[in-house]
Write a protein that holds these residues in place. Structure first.
Motif, PDB file in Angstrom:
ATOM      1  N   GLY A  69       0.807  -1.264   0.079  1.00  0.00           N
ATOM      2  CA  GLY A  69       0.167   0.028  -0.026  1.00  0.00           C
ATOM      3  C   GLY A  69       0.608   1.140  -0.009  1.00  0.00           C
ATOM      4  O   GLY A  69       1.958   0.969   0.216  1.00  0.00           O
ATOM      5  N   LEU A  70       0.096   2.202  -0.234  1.00  0.00           N
ATOM      6  CA  LEU A  70       0.855   3.620  -0.328  1.00  0.00           C
ATOM      7  C   LEU A  70       0.359   4.466   0.913  1.00  0.00           C
ATOM      8  O   LEU A  70      -0.701   4.953   0.936  1.00  0.00           O
ATOM      9  CB  LEU A  70       0.649   4.407  -1.761  1.00  0.00           C
ATOM     10  N   GLN A  71       1.167   5.020   1.743  1.00  0.00           N
ATOM     11  CA  GLN A  71       0.872   6.125   2.829  1.00  0.00           C
ATOM     12  C   GLN A  71       0.806   7.109   2.220  1.00  0.00           C
ATOM     13  O   GLN A  71       1.595   7.897   1.596  1.00  0.00           O
ATOM     14  CB  GLN A  71       1.726   5.997   3.965  1.00  0.00           C
ATOM     15  N   SER A  72      -0.625   7.700   2.534  1.00  0.00           N
ATOM     16  CA  SER A  72      -1.043   9.221   1.852  1.00  0.00           C
ATOM     17  C   SER A  72      -1.519   9.840   2.818  1.00  0.00           C
ATOM     18  O   SER A  72      -2.733  10.045   2.951  1.00  0.00           O
ATOM     19  CB  SER A  72      -1.973   8.842   0.599  1.00  0.00           C
ATOM     20  N   PRO A  73      -0.827  10.620   3.827  1.00  0.00           N
ATOM     21  CA  PRO A  73      -1.330  11.732   4.832  1.00  0.00           C
ATOM     22  C   PRO A  73      -1.909  12.672   4.433  1.00  0.00           C
ATOM     23  O   PRO A  73      -2.787  13.464   5.010  1.00  0.00           O
ATOM     24  CB  PRO A  73      -0.239  11.818   5.688  1.00  0.00           C
ATOM     25  N   THR A 194      -4.542   5.605 -15.157  1.00  0.00           N
ATOM     26  CA  THR A 194      -3.346   5.893 -15.939  1.00  0.00           C
ATOM     27  C   THR A 194      -1.984   5.765 -15.163  1.00  0.00           C
ATOM     28  O   THR A 194      -1.785   6.053 -13.921  1.00  0.00           O
ATOM     29  CB  THR A 194      -3.501   7.121 -16.561  1.00  0.00           C
ATOM     30  N   ARG A 195      -1.106   5.267 -15.828  1.00  0.00           N
ATOM     31  CA  ARG A 195       0.347   5.142 -15.457  1.00  0.00           C
ATOM     32  C   ARG A 195       1.005   6.463 -15.524  1.00  0.00           C
ATOM     33  O   ARG A 195       2.489   6.724 -15.044  1.00  0.00           O
ATOM     34  CB  ARG A 195       1.181   4.272 -16.136  1.00  0.00           C
ATOM     35  N   PHE A 196       0.305   7.706 -16.055  1.00  0.00           N
ATOM     36  CA  PHE A 196       1.180   8.827 -16.204  1.00  0.00           C
ATOM     37  C   PHE A 196       1.284   9.280 -14.700  1.00  0.00           C
ATOM     38  O   PHE A 196       0.237   9.368 -13.880  1.00  0.00           O
ATOM     39  CB  PHE A 196       0.196   9.725 -16.956  1.00  0.00           C
ATOM     40  N   ASP A 197       2.558   9.916 -14.456  1.00  0.00           N
ATOM     41  CA  ASP A 197       2.911  10.324 -13.215  1.00  0.00           C
ATOM     42  C   ASP A 197       2.633  11.872 -12.967  1.00  0.00           C
ATOM     43  O   ASP A 197       3.243  12.831 -13.320  1.00  0.00           O
ATOM     44  CB  ASP A 197       4.144  10.225 -12.744  1.00  0.00           C
ATOM     45  N   GLY A 227       3.859  -1.555  -8.419  1.00  0.00           N
ATOM     46  CA  GLY A 227       5.180  -0.888  -8.118  1.00  0.00           C
ATOM     47  C   GLY A 227       5.357   0.378  -9.003  1.00  0.00           C
ATOM     48  O   GLY A 227       4.371   0.691  -9.722  1.00  0.00           O
ATOM     49  N   GLU A 228       6.177   1.176  -8.870  1.00  0.00           N
ATOM     50  CA  GLU A 228       6.650   2.402  -9.519  1.00  0.00           C
ATOM     51  C   GLU A 228       6.409   2.326 -11.072  1.00  0.00           C
ATOM     52  O   GLU A 228       6.999   1.360 -11.474  1.00  0.00           O
ATOM     53  CB  GLU A 228       7.877   3.067  -8.888  1.00  0.00           C
TER      54      GLU A 228
END
Length: 406
Positions: A69-73, A194-197, A227-228
């Motif tokens: 998971g991704l921590q997103s405070p 989308t994979r666009f960052d 993953g990234e």
């Protein structure tokens, strides 16, 4: 062990999986049934609020959750018309007050996979895929579930109780003849991955963003995926007059993303899906030996990420009450309290908040929009108001007030 000495959980989505694991952890045998042939890689829910993170950690899922998971405070409120950043909220201001001061962006299919690994190691758990519930009956001391298995044959399962965690179109709820009260929004929602960052592109966005726009509001979140660079998930409204095929066409998908952030070339699309959106709550969450939890009991629009969280809160609440009755610490009257508590959480908090979130983002009156923006700025800049806002939006208030109901 008699075959009836177990609980059937119908539906192996995130709430059903958590429900099964919570019961097994309390020493209660479980049969988990799922109509699909295998766990779905469902891309709907991903937001796990701080109190829910604590519940998943309690079940032994912390390592999996933190690894994948991704921590997103932090989350942003933005005015899509002007491009202005209206307000920034940071769950880290609750550090020292709550155990996990962040939101975890953890896709629901990863949660299910993590739970199934644990259930596979438990002698108290049996999981059956390709098993479709066809009929349901109950007596004073048991329930009987008629299913169709993967070979097309009919089987009869008995248990002390059955819990419907089989989604908004719940077969359990239908067979138990429990009303599903509420309404359906006239527009549909489209989710585009989308994979666009967007951060790498220098937009100034964070990993969780809410855009206000009377014509086309937007939620934009990042998940870790495999993953990234991860996947960015946009949720857009689709007006009633727009045909499904137009919204789902690649031209339609690209048009929405290019309107958000114009760039050279097409966006790399990971997935996209269109769905109807409802605001509904079951009239009761318990009916004799039949229970409802998660989307089977309540559905809401996804703005604020409250649906899966509310379902997991249902599961943890019901697991405790079932254990108390199972082991003789309480009488079955406690199940009525389950309905009172979890319906309050839904009606007074999740339904009310998610409806208000949508109305705020799509507000058309310029004066009302500015008033909303001014209030958000004021709240975000005052530490006590900031915290108060987070306790409500992160579902702490929902849990505390619901759990206080006798």
């Amino acid at each position: 062990m008699k075959m009836v000495e177990r609980v059937i959980v119908a539906g192996a989505g995130p709430v059903g999986a958590v429900m099964a694991l919570a019961l097994v952890k309390k020493g209660i045998p479980v049969l988990l049934l799922e109509a699909d042939a295998e766990p779905r890689e469902d891309q709907r829910a991903a937001t796990v609020h701080p109190p829910t993170v604590a519940m998943l950690a309690e079940l032994g899922l912390k390592d999996d959750a933190f690894e994948t998971g991704l921590q997103s405070p932090i989350f942003h409120f933005r005015d899509r018309i002007t491009g202005d950043l209206v307000a920034v909220f940071d769950v880290k201001v609750l550090e020292g007050e709550v155990e996990y001061p962040f939101v975890l962006q953890w896709e629901q299919y990863k949660l299910v996979r993590a739970v199934l690994k644990q259930l596979a190691d438990s002698p108290l758990a049996e999981v059956r895929f390709s098993t479709k519930l066809m009929d349901l009956g109950q007596t004073d001391d048991k329930v009987e579930a008629t299913v169709e298995n993967q070979d097309g044959d009919t089987e009869l399962f008995q248990a002390r109780y059955i819990i419907g965690t089989d989604g908004g179109r719940s077969t359990v709820r239908r067979l138990a003849q429990i009303a599903f009260e509420g309404f359906t929004w006239p527009e549909r929602f489209i989710k585009i991955g989308t994979r666009f960052d967007f951060i790498e592109a220098g937009t100034g966005y964070c990993t969780r963003n809410y855009f206000s726009d009377p014509d086309e509001w937007l939620n934009l979140f990042k998940v870790k995926a495999d993953g990234e660079p991860g996947i960015w998930r946009g949720i857009f409204p689709v007006p009633a007059h727009e045909a499904d095929e137009d919204a789902m066409s690649m031209d339609g998908v690209q048009r929405r993303l290019q309107k958000l952030y114009p760039k050279d070339g097409d966006y790399d699309i990971a997935y996209h899906a269109l769905y109807a959106v409802h605001q509904r709550v079951a009239k009761t969450f318990n009916h004799g030996r039949v229970f409802l939890a998660g989307d089977s009991a309540h559905v809401n629009n996804p703005i604020g990420g409250m649906g899966m969280n509310g379902g997991i809160h249902d599961a943890m609440n019901l697991a405790q009450k079932l254990a108390d009755v199972w082991f003789g610490r309480a009488t079955p009257e406690v199940f009525d309290r389950y309905t009172r508590q979890r319906r309050k959480a839904q009606v007074d908090f999740v339904q009310a908040q998610s409806i208000q979130n949508k109305k705020s983002l799509e507000e058309r009156d310029p004066a009302a929009r500015q008033k909303t923006f001014e209030n958000l700025r004021r709240v975000s800049e005052d530490i006590e108001l900031h915290k108060k806002f987070l306790y409500r939006s992160s579902l702490f208030d929902s849990l505390n007030e619901a759990n206080a109901v006798a």
